[in-house]
Design a protein around this motif. Sequence first.
Motif, PDB file in Angstrom:
ATOM      1  N   ALA A  11      -0.580   1.695  -9.838  1.00 49.37           N
ATOM      2  CA  ALA A  11      -0.175   1.780  -8.434  1.00 49.37           C
ATOM      3  C   ALA A  11       1.198   2.435  -8.346  1.00 49.37           C
ATOM      4  O   ALA A  11       2.053   2.228  -9.210  1.00 49.37           O
ATOM      5  N   VAL A  12       1.400   3.251  -7.318  1.00 51.75           N
ATOM      6  CA  VAL A  12       2.683   3.907  -7.117  1.00 51.75           C
ATOM      7  C   VAL A  12       3.415   3.363  -5.892  1.00 51.75           C
ATOM      8  O   VAL A  12       4.581   3.669  -5.675  1.00 51.75           O
ATOM      9  N   ALA A  13       2.719   2.567  -5.077  1.00 54.87           N
ATOM     10  CA  ALA A  13       3.322   2.019  -3.860  1.00 54.87           C
ATOM     11  C   ALA A  13       2.556   0.772  -3.445  1.00 54.87           C
ATOM     12  O   ALA A  13       1.484   0.457  -3.983  1.00 54.87           O
ATOM     13  N   ILE A  14       3.111   0.088  -2.467  1.00 58.05           N
ATOM     14  CA  ILE A  14       2.465  -1.094  -1.882  1.00 58.05           C
ATOM     15  C   ILE A  14       2.269  -0.830  -0.399  1.00 58.05           C
ATOM     16  O   ILE A  14       3.188  -0.377   0.297  1.00 58.05           O
ATOM     17  N   GLY A  31       5.136   7.600   8.467  1.00 54.68           N
ATOM     18  CA  GLY A  31       6.499   7.389   8.956  1.00 54.68           C
ATOM     19  C   GLY A  31       7.344   6.685   7.930  1.00 54.68           C
ATOM     20  O   GLY A  31       7.589   7.196   6.846  1.00 54.68           O
ATOM     21  N   ASN A  32       7.739   5.481   8.247  1.00 62.09           N
ATOM     22  CA  ASN A  32       8.591   4.692   7.379  1.00 62.09           C
ATOM     23  C   ASN A  32       7.750   3.649   6.646  1.00 62.09           C
ATOM     24  O   ASN A  32       7.925   2.459   6.826  1.00 62.09           O
ATOM     25  N   GLY A  33       6.825   4.099   5.836  1.00 64.28           N
ATOM     26  CA  GLY A  33       6.008   3.170   5.088  1.00 64.28           C
ATOM     27  C   GLY A  33       4.804   3.847   4.475  1.00 64.28           C
ATOM     28  O   GLY A  33       4.450   4.974   4.793  1.00 64.28           O
ATOM     29  N   ILE A  34       4.175   3.132   3.570  1.00 66.36           N
ATOM     30  CA  ILE A  34       2.970   3.595   2.891  1.00 66.36           C
ATOM     31  C   ILE A  34       1.818   2.708   3.338  1.00 66.36           C
ATOM     32  O   ILE A  34       1.969   1.497   3.492  1.00 66.36           O
ATOM     33  N   ALA A  35       0.654   3.349   3.529  1.00 69.06           N
ATOM     34  CA  ALA A  35      -0.535   2.612   3.954  1.00 69.06           C
ATOM     35  C   ALA A  35      -1.703   2.970   3.052  1.00 69.06           C
ATOM     36  O   ALA A  35      -1.709   4.010   2.392  1.00 69.06           O
ATOM     37  N   CYS A  36      -2.715   2.109   3.048  1.00 66.10           N
ATOM     38  CA  CYS A  36      -3.966   2.433   2.380  1.00 66.10           C
ATOM     39  C   CYS A  36      -4.627   3.553   3.178  1.00 66.10           C
ATOM     40  O   CYS A  36      -4.820   3.424   4.395  1.00 66.10           O
TER      41      CYS A  36
END
Length: 128
Positions: A11-14, A31-36
Amino acid sequence: MKCFYHNSVDAVAICKNCNKGVCQQCAAEVGNGIACKSKCEAEVAAINEIINRSKTAHQRTASAFSRNAVIYLMLGLLFVGWGSSDVQTRPALGLFLLLAGVVFLAGALMSYSTSKKYTRPEPEKEDT
């Protein structure tokens, strides 16, 4: 940590919405975040919008308390002045107006101190 959707890939992010680890292929920057990707993008966008509205609401609340403090101060001074002038001729009314003025002045002080709490910068957190 491995990707929730691909058990063999790191995994590279949550995901900001569901807190699952995602790999490069499953991650979508919103935007300001990572999503599935294709699963949580709308929710993360909604979370970001709520955070941004909260920031502006915080600023508006501070200015509202400041305006209220000025109004309470003016009313308090008005009632104290009016009560002071009437205390000799009409003691009951004069004392009531003085008391109302003191209450407004106390409200002004409390409203002003609350506005300062909203405008005070938050203490920086120490890295541990």
